[in-house]
Design an enzyme around this catalytic site. Structure first.
Site, PDB file in Angstrom:
ATOM      1  CD  GLU A  15      -3.160   0.635   0.198  1.00  0.00           C
ATOM      2  OE1 GLU A  15      -2.558   1.617  -0.294  1.00  0.00           O
ATOM      3  OE2 GLU A  15      -4.367   0.447   0.066  1.00  0.00           O
ATOM      4  NE  ARG A  99      -5.670  -1.726   9.444  1.00  0.00           N
ATOM      5  CZ  ARG A  99      -5.461  -1.270   8.214  1.00  0.00           C
ATOM      6  NH1 ARG A  99      -4.667  -0.214   8.020  1.00  0.00           N
ATOM      7  NH2 ARG A  99      -6.043  -1.836   7.170  1.00  0.00           N
ATOM      8  CG  ASN A 101      -6.528   2.157   5.320  1.00  0.00           C
ATOM      9  OD1 ASN A 101      -5.779   1.182   5.336  1.00  0.00           O
ATOM     10  ND2 ASN A 101      -7.400   2.375   4.361  1.00  0.00           N
ATOM     11  CG  ASN A 156      -8.596   2.834   0.732  1.00  0.00           C
ATOM     12  OD1 ASN A 156      -7.395   2.883   0.947  1.00  0.00           O
ATOM     13  ND2 ASN A 156      -9.337   1.781   1.051  1.00  0.00           N
ATOM     14  CG  ASP A 204      -7.296   0.003  -1.914  1.00  0.00           C
ATOM     15  OD1 ASP A 204      -6.699   0.892  -1.266  1.00  0.00           O
ATOM     16  OD2 ASP A 204      -7.344  -1.177  -1.526  1.00  0.00           O
TER      17      ASP A 204
END
Length: 291
Positions: A15, A99, A101, A156, A204
């Protein structure tokens, strides 16, 4: 289009590709593998981190930021790969069980960080996202944090227009890319749907080219969609991976597109690789963190 894998490395969840124009280096992460990776002058450097990491972004000061589950840290790039020196910059999201991202820097060098309910188990297994506990936060060069959005599922894509009056921002839990107007005081207007669910996988990460088109990686879609500024599909770029996760324009002319990907149950040979393809339109540069 022809493509190649830029290294033999295969990520469990690749990523956050970042192209550092100044250093001519590619930065990215393996979230589940807890690795920050840099490819420079043909050499791959890997720092093993103590937690899942979602972004690896160089700083104006010469070190780099890594966004870990417990906070945003500075990483000393001269530290040992197995013993990285980390210094806490801030805890952007204090919500237990979340968390980091998606994370990108705007043209002012401020970090925008989207967070979500942790979906990674102790052994790297997938956990279901059952609540919209995530948020979007802006981190200034001095570490000051400004909350922008709350109630997010899986944030995202973070991209700005040249005038910095709008930000494109997606939520994969909705299968939708949104557009927010940015107010004079830096807050965000309510979301407007810009590109909704599509048959070729879920949205994404993305990159923007010099014409203002957005190249969006499609999780479980084996492709990128090039989207017009009006939110229509311009073209479909087929890929030899099951789960492309994000992309970035790179190279001296910004016409090399690097694409990160994740492992998948289909076990395609290139799943988890970073792919490189040459494109006909240059992209926009990535911005370092200003601190």
């Amino acid at each position: 289009m022809s493509w190649n894998a830029v290294t033999p490395h295969r990520a469990r969840l690749g990523e956050g590709p970042f192209w550092d124009e100044q250093g001519q280096a590619l930065y990215w992460v393996d979230i589940i593998g807890q690795q920050a990776l840099r490819l420079k002058d043909g050499q791959l450097h890997t720092w093993q981190l103590p937690e899942p990491v979602s972004a690896f972004i160089p700083c104006a000061s010469g070190d780099a930021l890594v966004t870990l589950s417990s906070g945003v840290y500075r990483l000393d790039l001269d530290s040992a790969p197995r013993d990285p020196r980390l210094t806490l910059l801030c805890v952007a999201d204090p919500q237990p069980g979340n968390r980091a991202n998606e994370a990108r820097c705007d043209a002012q060098g401020r970090l925008w960080l989207g967070t979500m309910q942790n979906n990674i188990g102790a052994h790297g297994e997938d956990l279901p996202v059952l609540q919209r506990s995530g948020g979007l936060f802006r981190v200034d060069a001095d570490g000051q944090v400004t909350p922008l959005l709350q109630g997010l599922g899986i944030p995202n894509t973070l991209l700005w227009n040249d005038a910095a009056t709008h930000v494109h921002f997606g939520d994969s839990l909705d299968g939708t890319l949104y557009r927010h107007a940015i107010t004079d005081d830096g807050q965000l207007e309510p979301a407007q749907v810009w590109f909704g669910p599509h048959s070729r996988g879920g949205p994404d990460g993305s990159a923007m080219d010099a014409e203002g088109y957005i190249w969006n990686a499609r999780w479980d879609g084996s492709c990128l969609l090039r989207l017009t500024p009006g939110g229509e599909v311009d073209r479909v770029i087929e890929l030899p991976v099951s789960r492309p996760t994000s992309c970035v324009f790179a190279g001296p002319d910004l016409k090399t597109l690097y694409i990160t990907s994740a492992a998948s149950p289909l076990n395609h040979p290139l799943d988890g690789a970073v792919l490189a393809i040459e494109v006909d339109v240059p992209g926009k540069i990535c911005h370092r963190f200003a601190g």
